[in-house]
Design an enzyme around this catalytic site. Structure first.
Site, PDB file in Angstrom:
ATOM      1  N   LYS A  70       7.468 -34.593 -14.593  1.00 27.51           N
ATOM      2  CA  LYS A  70       7.250 -36.008 -14.955  1.00 27.51           C
ATOM      3  C   LYS A  70       8.272 -36.964 -14.345  1.00 27.51           C
ATOM      4  O   LYS A  70       7.939 -38.083 -14.002  1.00 27.51           O
ATOM      5  CB  LYS A  70       7.277 -36.173 -16.477  1.00 27.51           C
ATOM      6  CG  LYS A  70       5.995 -35.740 -17.130  1.00 27.51           C
ATOM      7  CD  LYS A  70       6.028 -35.992 -18.622  1.00 27.51           C
ATOM      8  CE  LYS A  70       4.799 -35.367 -19.244  1.00 27.51           C
ATOM      9  NZ  LYS A  70       4.744 -35.502 -20.670  1.00 27.51           N
ATOM     10  N   ASP A 106       2.090 -41.587 -22.231  1.00 32.06           N
ATOM     11  CA  ASP A 106       2.758 -40.833 -23.315  1.00 32.06           C
ATOM     12  C   ASP A 106       3.257 -41.758 -24.426  1.00 32.06           C
ATOM     13  O   ASP A 106       3.172 -41.414 -25.610  1.00 32.06           O
ATOM     14  CB  ASP A 106       3.953 -40.038 -22.765  1.00 32.06           C
ATOM     15  CG  ASP A 106       3.549 -38.684 -22.192  1.00 32.06           C
ATOM     16  OD1 ASP A 106       2.462 -38.187 -22.547  1.00 32.06           O
ATOM     17  OD2 ASP A 106       4.327 -38.128 -21.405  1.00 32.06           O
TER      18      ASP A 106
HETATM   19  P1  NAP Z   1      11.641 -31.652 -20.084  1.00 32.83           P
HETATM   20  O1  NAP Z   1      11.751 -32.964 -19.375  1.00 32.83           O
HETATM   21  O2  NAP Z   1      11.735 -30.385 -19.313  1.00 32.83           O
HETATM   22  O3  NAP Z   1      12.782 -31.678 -21.249  1.00 32.83           O
HETATM   23  C1  NAP Z   1      12.922 -30.604 -22.130  1.00 32.83           C
HETATM   24  C2  NAP Z   1      14.036 -30.901 -23.124  1.00 32.83           C
HETATM   25  O4  NAP Z   1      14.095 -29.787 -24.029  1.00 32.83           O
HETATM   26  C3  NAP Z   1      15.438 -30.999 -22.518  1.00 32.83           C
HETATM   27  O5  NAP Z   1      16.206 -31.873 -23.299  1.00 32.83           O
HETATM   28  C4  NAP Z   1      15.956 -29.569 -22.625  1.00 32.83           C
HETATM   29  O6  NAP Z   1      17.363 -29.493 -22.697  1.00 32.83           O
HETATM   30  C5  NAP Z   1      15.389 -29.205 -23.986  1.00 32.83           C
HETATM   31  N1  NAP Z   1      15.275 -27.759 -24.153  1.00 32.83           N
HETATM   32  C6  NAP Z   1      14.574 -26.891 -23.398  1.00 32.83           C
HETATM   33  N2  NAP Z   1      14.681 -25.639 -23.885  1.00 32.83           N
HETATM   34  C7  NAP Z   1      15.488 -25.733 -24.980  1.00 32.83           C
HETATM   35  C8  NAP Z   1      16.006 -24.781 -25.904  1.00 32.83           C
HETATM   36  N3  NAP Z   1      15.690 -23.481 -25.821  1.00 32.83           N
HETATM   37  N4  NAP Z   1      16.806 -25.215 -26.911  1.00 32.83           N
HETATM   38  C9  NAP Z   1      17.139 -26.531 -27.006  1.00 32.83           C
HETATM   39  N5  NAP Z   1      16.685 -27.491 -26.150  1.00 32.83           N
HETATM   40  C10 NAP Z   1      15.878 -27.078 -25.154  1.00 32.83           C
HETATM   41  O7  NAP Z   1      10.272 -31.543 -20.899  1.00 32.83           O
HETATM   42  P2  NAP Z   1       9.461 -32.739 -21.587  1.00 32.83           P
HETATM   43  O8  NAP Z   1       8.481 -33.311 -20.641  1.00 32.83           O
HETATM   44  O9  NAP Z   1      10.442 -33.631 -22.229  1.00 32.83           O
HETATM   45  O10 NAP Z   1       8.598 -31.927 -22.697  1.00 32.83           O
HETATM   46  C11 NAP Z   1       9.206 -31.386 -23.842  1.00 32.83           C
HETATM   47  C12 NAP Z   1       8.137 -30.773 -24.744  1.00 32.83           C
HETATM   48  O11 NAP Z   1       7.270 -31.792 -25.230  1.00 32.83           O
HETATM   49  C13 NAP Z   1       7.245 -29.754 -24.034  1.00 32.83           C
HETATM   50  O12 NAP Z   1       6.989 -28.703 -24.907  1.00 32.83           O
HETATM   51  C14 NAP Z   1       5.967 -30.525 -23.778  1.00 32.83           C
HETATM   52  O13 NAP Z   1       4.824 -29.672 -23.727  1.00 32.83           O
HETATM   53  C15 NAP Z   1       5.924 -31.415 -25.014  1.00 32.83           C
HETATM   54  N6  NAP Z   1       5.116 -32.615 -24.775  1.00 32.83           N
HETATM   55  C16 NAP Z   1       3.997 -32.781 -25.518  1.00 32.83           C
HETATM   56  C17 NAP Z   1       3.226 -33.910 -25.351  1.00 32.83           C
HETATM   57  C18 NAP Z   1       1.990 -34.092 -26.181  1.00 32.83           C
HETATM   58  O14 NAP Z   1       1.128 -34.886 -25.803  1.00 32.83           O
HETATM   59  N7  NAP Z   1       1.887 -33.425 -27.302  1.00 32.83           N
HETATM   60  C19 NAP Z   1       3.577 -34.885 -24.401  1.00 32.83           C
HETATM   61  C20 NAP Z   1       4.753 -34.690 -23.673  1.00 32.83           C
HETATM   62  C21 NAP Z   1       5.509 -33.534 -23.857  1.00 32.83           C
HETATM   63  P3  NAP Z   1      18.252 -29.262 -21.369  1.00 32.83           P
HETATM   64  O15 NAP Z   1      18.334 -30.592 -20.703  1.00 32.83           O
HETATM   65  O16 NAP Z   1      19.538 -28.781 -21.928  1.00 32.83           O
HETATM   66  O17 NAP Z   1      17.526 -28.223 -20.543  1.00 32.83           O
END
Ligand code: NAP
Length: 284
Positions: A70, A106
């Protein structure tokens, strides 16, 4: 058979092991009588730039973007909406004559998913777990749309949480936005207790395992606990429900952001009723 020329759409992400987007969009196309296709487009980060060239050659008309692309896709776009430029993240990309154009649905999807709770949240504090692209969209929505009074961003890397908090603080000067380290539980225990909204914006729990809220923390009956993960019985949701909070998984946000993307792709409103009828007809 639909009147519009059949076109190709998809979802760009990696590894894309669980995505409901093809089913949501293809059900919409079918209910609108459109012959379009919507495919999973798994592309690793090292191939992102080349994949855009390949999509253009194949005549892809638009695609959604998910983890981990993204933010990385934004510098590769020819144009972007003001919201994409502010967030630095796009989840919907459209083919335009001059090149790829980025949009972000989003923020609106997240706000729509909380419409029942809006009144209870305005002017109150929130905690957001995570500091990635989704957390950024959520924090923007909490401050700019839901007018929450304070937000604590809690993340594995405290530097990322603070960087997100600084950016968010500049959006709405005077709002209390701060960052804390996930591992330093004492630094966010109080904010967790006071928050009326807790948003889980990391992939933790996606496969049904993993815990992000420490075992000693308790949710409360006045809280809305919102996990952006969908389609899994996460520890966050199980404990929120058990403690009496109003627990919501990410499916509401997913559907709302997809419906807005569908409108951008096709120029048509998402046919909710027709899709529900079709699913019923198929015995779903
Ligand atoms: P992203 O940009 O990759 O960010 C992920 C975040 O989660 C980062 O802050 C990362 O920390 C943290 N993280 C990853 N693994 C972790 C762990 N084991 N313990 C603690 N923190 C952890 O991903 P994103 O786009 O923000 O998406 C995050 C989640 O939201 C995903 O599961 C996605 O599917 C969901 N989502 C859902 C929707 C919906 O419509 N329902 C929309 C958007 C996103 P670090 O920086 O330390 O790696």
């Amino acid at each position: 058979m639909g009147s519009a020329k059949p076109s190709l759409f998809g979802i760009l992400g990696y590894p894309l092991s669980t995505t409901w987007s093809p089913a949501i969009h293809e059900a919409g196309f079918s209910a609108c009588g459109l012959d379009h296709r919507y495919l999973p487009l798994p592309v690793p980060p090292t191939r992102l730039k080349r994949s855009l060239e390949a999509f253009a050659l194949l005549g892809v008309k638009g695609f959604n973007v998910t983890v981990p692309h993204k933010e990385a896709i934004v510098p590769l776009l020819t144009s972007a909406s003001p919201l994409v430029r502010t967030l630095g993240a796009a989840n919907t990309v459209l083919a335009r004559p001059r090149g790829w154009h980025g949009e972000n649905t989003d923020v609106a999807g997240f706000v729509t998913s909380l419409w029942r709770h809006e009144k209870a949240l305005t002017g109150k504090p929130a905690v957001v777990l995570g500091s990635g692209g989704a957390a950024r969209a959520v924090v923007y929505a909490l401050l700019r749309h839901l007018e929450m009074s304070a937000v604590l961003v809690v993340s594995r890397k405290v530097s990322k949480a603070r960087e997100l908090a600084r950016w968010a603080g500049s959006l709405v000067p005077g709002t209390a936005v701060a960052g804390a380290a996930l591992s330093d539980t004492r630094s966010w225990r109080g904010a967790f207790r006071e928050a009326v909204l807790v948003v889980q914006a990391t992939p933790v729990g996606m496969g049904g395992s993993g815990r992000i809220v420490p075992p000693s923390f308790k949710f409360s009956k006045r809280q809305v606990a919102c996990d952006l993960v969908y389609g899994a019985r996460t520890d966050f949701l199980v404990r929120a429900k058990r403690d009496g909070a109003r627990a919501k998984d990410g499916s509401g946000m997913l559907l709302a952001q997809a419906a807005l993307a569908f409108e951008l792709f096709t120029g048509k409103s998402y046919p909710w009723q027709a899709v529900q009828q079709e699913l019923k007809r198929r015995g779903a």
